[in-house]
Structure formats: structure tokens, C-alpha cells
Design an enzyme around this catalytic site. Sequence first.
Site, PDB file in Angstrom:
ATOM      1  CE  LYS A  73      -4.165  -1.869   1.878  1.00 49.47           C
ATOM      2  NZ  LYS A  73      -5.396  -1.912   2.933  1.00 49.47           N
ATOM      3  CG  ASP A 111      -7.872   0.568   2.680  1.00 50.92           C
ATOM      4  OD1 ASP A 111      -8.778  -0.329   2.393  1.00 50.92           O
ATOM      5  OD2 ASP A 111      -6.572   0.172   2.941  1.00 50.92           O
TER       6      ASP A 111
END
Length: 463
Positions: A73, A111
Site C-alpha cells: 500500500k 480504505d
Amino acid sequence: MLNYTDGNTYVCGIIGNPVRHTLSPLIHNTLSDMLDVNLVYVPFEVEESGLKYAVRGAYELGLRGLNVTVPYKSDVLQYLKYVDPLAESIGAVNTLVRDEALKGFRGYNTDMTGLYRAMQEEGIELSGETVVILGAGGVARPTAHLCVNKGAKKVYILNRTLEKAEAIAEELSDDRVVAMDIADYKEVLLREESFFAIQCTSVGLFPDVNSAVIEDAEFYKHVHAALDVVYKPLDTKFLKLARQAGAKTFSGLKMLLYQGIDAYELWNADLGVKISKEMADEVYKSLSLEVVGARNIILEGFMGSGKSTVSELLSDRLSLELMDTDACIEQTEGRSISSIFEEDGEEAFRDMETELLTMIAEDHLRDMVISLGGGMPVREENRKLLKESGKVVYLKASPETIYERVKGDTTRPLLQSEDPLARIKELLDKRSAVYDEAADLIIETDGKTPEEIVSEIINELGL
Ligand code: ATR
């Protein structure tokens, strides 16, 4: 599920390592199916040394978008043409969107936007809220960013390793943020009457299902809403404790869902795709069934065990489609089961049953309550197919209960004997071992109402 591809099929996917257990294909392929978008979503396991090429290659291959998961990420940022400010401030992205003008991908962090959207769907407004974050790892950090970003009044970060909580607080450098050792949680209770608690530790994750990072009931008296980022099990000890104390609770699976929905909308912005709450709820249903390992809920049992009544109630309660295998075969054949028995014999009927189960298993049919014909689990082959198709619930009843329930029914040929109760006992003796073997869950139904049985099934499955 739809599996149609042609020359115009869009491709999206997820890169990470490992990615094999990802639930994301279920989210995106279900959305595409619902919206009739010609798009497939697939997992790609990528080695660290290949990350750069994977991103470049995805662009060159025309992929519409990618999700990025652990451990890439942050690493992936360097290969992007643009990074959204929120993602930039967190230093992590999970969604890449194809950009022809930039000849590469833009990066976003759904997210976080997804977490925010999930909270809003649950009626939680971060602005002015006091938030207690438990944990200081990979999820806690961006969650703390989000809370500060969205105007929380106070953000406590409680962690076993104080330094990690302090590091996040330092990074945010905002006097609303307080880092503490989790052992000192009573301090927070002295200061705050009521707060929103977000559980970001790995405590309570399957198989450690009987633990919560804080077990003290005093703590939960101050919690008005609780979110656990752990979603396996769906109902964690933390959520149970919070609910028992009267808090509104929701699972991290909602977060997972909405990060997917936000990504899906970004990828398909040119099509004007917006996912409604109703659609989101529909996908959530599939996701939660998948998480508890019950793609379908299958009811087995002897005649009179309550399969029909219970399956109807259960499908209503969970808004799932209902399939009765006997009715299904009668419909396909255009004749009654007794005529099938008479005309073609029992074996032919058993073959039809096996064929139906094979279709359910191989076509990956899902989200149904399936009421099984009484003899279905007798064939070993069928028991195997049942295991692949979902969770099998055995509705168990004593011979006396069964007799009471069916004695007035003159259409049951098996009962046309001198001593029906003895006949039931005899048949049940033969069948019960098979039912036991096929079952994932056994429910004793004697003396219980159908409503009680349905609640017990839902509870036991963890839904
Ligand atoms: P990391 O970022 O370290 O890889 P994570 O999985 O994102 O970890 O988050 C794990 C979180 O769960 C951490 O906050 C961890 O606390 P530490 O920072 O002290 O390790 C917390 N955690 C895990 N097991 C725990 C336990 N038994 N008791 C309390 N907290 C625990």
C-alpha cells in the site's frame, strides 16, 4: 454468477501478497453482475521485486483499475502518476485508477473514504465525536488520520506498545490526539462520559474468538457505538461486549464493503456508476454469508422435522431466496414426486437430486436457503456436494415429535402402516447417522417454536 467475457470486457484486480483469500472479487463481480457492467475482477499475487512491472504491465494491458493490499500500500506510491491528497497524507493507497491522459494510474485510499462512508451509513458523525482507537498498527494509523481529518473532538490512541501510539500522535501533531498505554484505559473513563470505540488490534480474530483487547464491563458502559475492524468472526467478543452494554455496533466487514464500493465507483465514474444503499446491503449479505462459510444455508432432516416452515421463516428473516429441492425437481419435471417414483423408479429420482446438487455446487449458486428432500443426504456423493454448497443444518426431532407433527397427514405413504410410530423410529434409526454426518450444525427442535429455531440457526452460524 455471471461469467461472460468478450473483447469489450473491462478488467480490474487486486495486487498484493498473499491475495488468495481476498473477498474483493466477490464484491466487485457481484456489483458488475447487479449493474450489468461487463467487468471482471481477479486477484494477482505479485512478488516484491515485480511490483513496478506489475503496475506498468497493468497499464499496458489496459486494466481499468487495481486494488492494492498488504504489503504494497505504501511501496506502490512511487509508481503512480498522481496521488489523492487524503492518500498522500496517510502515505498509503489501496485503489489505482487508470488515467489515459497521465499514461498511468492515479492512487486513492478508499480504505479511509470507505470507512467514513460505512460510519455514515451507520449514522455515526465523526465531527465533534470523541473517538477511542484501540491499537496502533496498520489500520489504527489511517483511522486516526481520518478522525482528525473529519473534525473529531478528541482522539485517544490506546496501544499495548505505547511508543507506537505516540508515533501516530506525533505524526498527526494535533492537540486533540492523545496517545496512551492501553493498560491505562481507566484514565479515559475518568475523562470521557461517552465515546465511539474503534477496535483496531488483531485480538479477537479467528481462532482467538473468545478474547477482547479490553474485557472490563466498565469500559463498555462508556461506549455508545463500536466498530471492530476484525470481521472474522463477524460478531467479535468486542462487539458482543459493546452490544451488551447498549452500544450500537457494526462489523469491519462494512468497512471492507465500502472500500470496495468507493473503488468501484472510481473505476466506473465514466459510466456514472453510483451504488445505492440497497445494492450495498445486497452485497453485504453475500459477503457476510461468505465470511461465516455459509454460501447457502441448507436444511436437512426427517419429514416433519420442520424444514418447510423453518426454511420459509429463515429465508424471510435473512431476505434470501428459498429453494425447496423437491418442489424444484417437480417443477423441472412437470410431474409430482410420486409420479416420478411410479414411472421411473426411486433411482431415477435420486439421480435428479444429485444433478440438482451438482448444479448448485458447480455453478456456485449462492445466497439461498435450501430445504432438502429427506433422502438427499443418503448418497455419499450428495453429502460431498452439500459440503461444497454451504452450511448444512440438521433439524433434529425425536420420533414422538415427528409422529405428533405428521400423524394427520394421509398423503405420506411411509406412514400408511399399522404402527406409524414404530415405522418412524425404524427409518430414523437408519437415517440419523447420515444426517449427523452431513451436518455442520445440529439443532434440537423438540419443544421449540419455528421462530426460536430460526433465531438459534442465525445465532449459531454467527450471522
Ligand atoms: P503491525 O502494524 O504491528 O503489523 P497490525 O496487525 O496492523 O500490526 O496491528 C496489530 C495491533 O494489535 C497492534 O496495535 C498490536 O499492539 P502492539 O503495537 O503493542 O503490538 C495489537 N495487538 C496484537 N496483539 C495484542 C494483544 N495480545 N494485546 C494487545 N494488543 C495487541
